[in-house]
Design a protein around this motif. Structure first.
Motif, PDB file in Angstrom:
ATOM      1  N   GLY A 102      -4.590   7.719   3.093  1.00 14.10           N
ATOM      2  CA  GLY A 102      -3.238   8.070   3.500  1.00 14.10           C
ATOM      3  C   GLY A 102      -3.015   9.568   3.601  1.00 14.10           C
ATOM      4  O   GLY A 102      -2.412  10.062   4.560  1.00 14.10           O
ATOM      5  N   ALA A 150       0.813  -1.214   0.000  1.00 17.09           N
ATOM      6  CA  ALA A 150       0.000   0.000   0.000  1.00 17.09           C
ATOM      7  C   ALA A 150       0.849   1.268   0.000  1.00 17.09           C
ATOM      8  O   ALA A 150       0.309   2.377  -0.113  1.00 17.09           O
ATOM      9  CB  ALA A 150      -0.932   0.008   1.214  1.00 17.09           C
ATOM     10  N   ILE A 206       2.516   2.489   2.531  1.00 20.13           N
ATOM     11  CA  ILE A 206       2.253   3.205   3.774  1.00 20.13           C
ATOM     12  C   ILE A 206       3.408   2.980   4.742  1.00 20.13           C
ATOM     13  O   ILE A 206       3.876   1.856   4.923  1.00 20.13           O
ATOM     14  CB  ILE A 206       0.922   2.732   4.397  1.00 20.13           C
ATOM     15  CG1 ILE A 206      -0.231   3.204   3.528  1.00 20.13           C
ATOM     16  CG2 ILE A 206       0.754   3.239   5.823  1.00 20.13           C
ATOM     17  CD1 ILE A 206      -1.580   2.703   3.954  1.00 20.13           C
ATOM     18  N   GLN A 234      -4.782   2.899   1.453  1.00 22.07           N
ATOM     19  CA  GLN A 234      -4.181   3.919   0.591  1.00 22.07           C
ATOM     20  C   GLN A 234      -5.103   5.119   0.427  1.00 22.07           C
ATOM     21  O   GLN A 234      -4.653   6.265   0.365  1.00 22.07           O
ATOM     22  CB  GLN A 234      -3.885   3.341  -0.794  1.00 22.07           C
ATOM     23  CG  GLN A 234      -2.620   2.506  -0.883  1.00 22.07           C
ATOM     24  CD  GLN A 234      -2.439   1.971  -2.287  1.00 22.07           C
ATOM     25  OE1 GLN A 234      -3.344   1.388  -2.867  1.00 22.07           O
ATOM     26  NE2 GLN A 234      -1.249   2.167  -2.836  1.00 22.07           N
TER      27      GLN A 234
END
Length: 399
Positions: A334, A254, A256, A331
């Protein structure tokens, strides 16, 4: 020793660094530890440490006389923090251990560089560099160990662990960050002495563990720690690494950034009571404990923005990544900024709602529907407000 030269690096050109070294005496001070190690590996350096032959009181006097700010942050242990424009530098007088009890050390100052190196934990952390020439000084084979990505205790591992029990966790943290093949002697010593961790403050344990969990090789290292029974004396709840492995893959997929608290949550059974107990035991901050407990709850089926609006972005991402929902859900929030409900209590009062608890109740109803509808524009929001007011009027007339 003396053949290797420290590569040029941005931290060596920080404002005031050359002047500090001149003040200490370039023949009496050397860069040491992580800055040297990481520069040799081509990594970015955050913290810079200097070792010096000067007694701490002389360091204070010299630095202050040069017009620099110096703070005696650890005077008894020989450490002065010098505040430079680009950040602090810790300056520590060369030391040797006089007495240790596994938690604290009594030190004496020395002018022998090898004595100072000998009291450090691992060979890769006992590297020094001349501040002018960049010549690297290596007393225990740290350069070779660095090339082999080997985390090796200086001297007898059992003796070094007896001096400071935290070195058990540091061994695994550095293994997770730098290590390739595990040093057999170090691993054996850590395994035999794992119960020594019980003598440490839980704050020190938490600090090392959370750093370890952010390292590149956290998953195989934690798997090894579980296999060797390292966690059993202080964190017996950690028995399986599978959820952590899945989480790391999902974070990467993702895009992250990893979170140490999120990763700790993945190592624990997903039960709020367990998370609360572990958070209290490790003396985590209130916000970290709240986050650890929150991560035990399921993500649910709401849209990711709705979860983020209710919980906040960090807690929502934790739940989404620890669930089996698509990584795209995490996502999606985010960089998402939660909007504010564009309806106030004053608007409701103007439309006939009595001031008091009814306004707050009605606002919550409107907000819940607005979130459920995906934070719609003004026209749709007006419809939500009108519907809520109509229902309120019906309820009021029937009361």
């Amino acid at each position: 020793m003396g053949d290797l030269i420290l590569p040029e690096a941005a931290w060596r050109r920080r404002a005031g660094m050359d002047r500090l070294c001149e003040v200490l005496g370039t023949d009496a001070a050397r860069f040491v530890g992580g800055a040297v190690r990481d520069t040799l590996l081509g990594l970015d350096v955050a913290d810079v440490d200097l070792a010096t032959e000067l007694p701490p009181e002389d360091v204070l006097d010299h630095v202050r006389a040069a017009g620099m700010k110096a703070v005696p942050t650890g005077l008894a242990h020989g450490t002065i923090t010098v505040v430079l424009p680009d950040g602090p530098v810790e300056v520590t007088t060369l030391r040797r251990d006089v007495a240790t009890d596994g938690r604290h050390a009594t030190v004496a100052f020395t002018r022998a560089w090898e004595e100072d190196a000998a009291r450090r934990d691992f060979t890769i952390n006992a590297l020094y560099a001349d501040p002018v020439s960049g010549t690297v000084f290596d007393y225990f084979g740290g350069v070779d160990d660095l090339a082999e990505r080997r985390v090796r205790f200086i001297g007898d591992p059992l003796k070094r662990i007896a001096e400071d029990h935290l070195r058990i966790l540091r061994f695994f943290r550095f293994q997770a960050r730098f290590g390739a093949e595990v040093d057999a002697d170090g691993l054996a010593a850590c395994t035999v002495r794992a119960n020594d961790l019980m003598a440490l403050s839980r704050e020190r344990i938490a600090a090392e563990l959370l750093k370890l969990l952010l390292a590149n090789r956290a998953v195989p290292t934690v798997r090894l720690m579980i296999k060797q029974g390292i966690f059993r004396p202080v964190l017996p709840e950690i028995t399986n690494v599978d959820r952590l492995a899945t989480l790391v893959d999902r974070e990467i997929g993702a895009g992250i950034a990893p979170s140490a608290i999120r990763r700790l949550a993945a190592l624990l059974p997903p039960e709020a009571a367990i998370a609360e107990d572990v958070g209290a035991r490790l003396k985590l901050s209130k916000s970290d404990r709240r986050r650890l407990v929150s991560a035990t709850f399921p993500a649910g089926t709401e849209p990711p923005q709705a979860i983020a609006y209710t919980l906040g972005t960090d807690l929502a991402i934790d739940r989404l990544l620890l669930s089996d929902r698509p990584g795209a859900d995490a996502q999606a929030i985010g960089d998402w900024q939660a909007p504010r409900l564009p309806v106030s209590g004053g608007v409701l009062v103007e439309r006939g709602v009595r001031k008091g608890p009814e306004v707050a109740t009605l606002l919550r109803t409107i907000e819940a529907e607005w979130v459920r509808a995906g934070f719609p524009d003004k026209d749709q929001l007006d419809g939500i407000v009108a519907a809520a007011l109509d229902q309120w009027r019906r309820d009021s007339s029937n009361a």
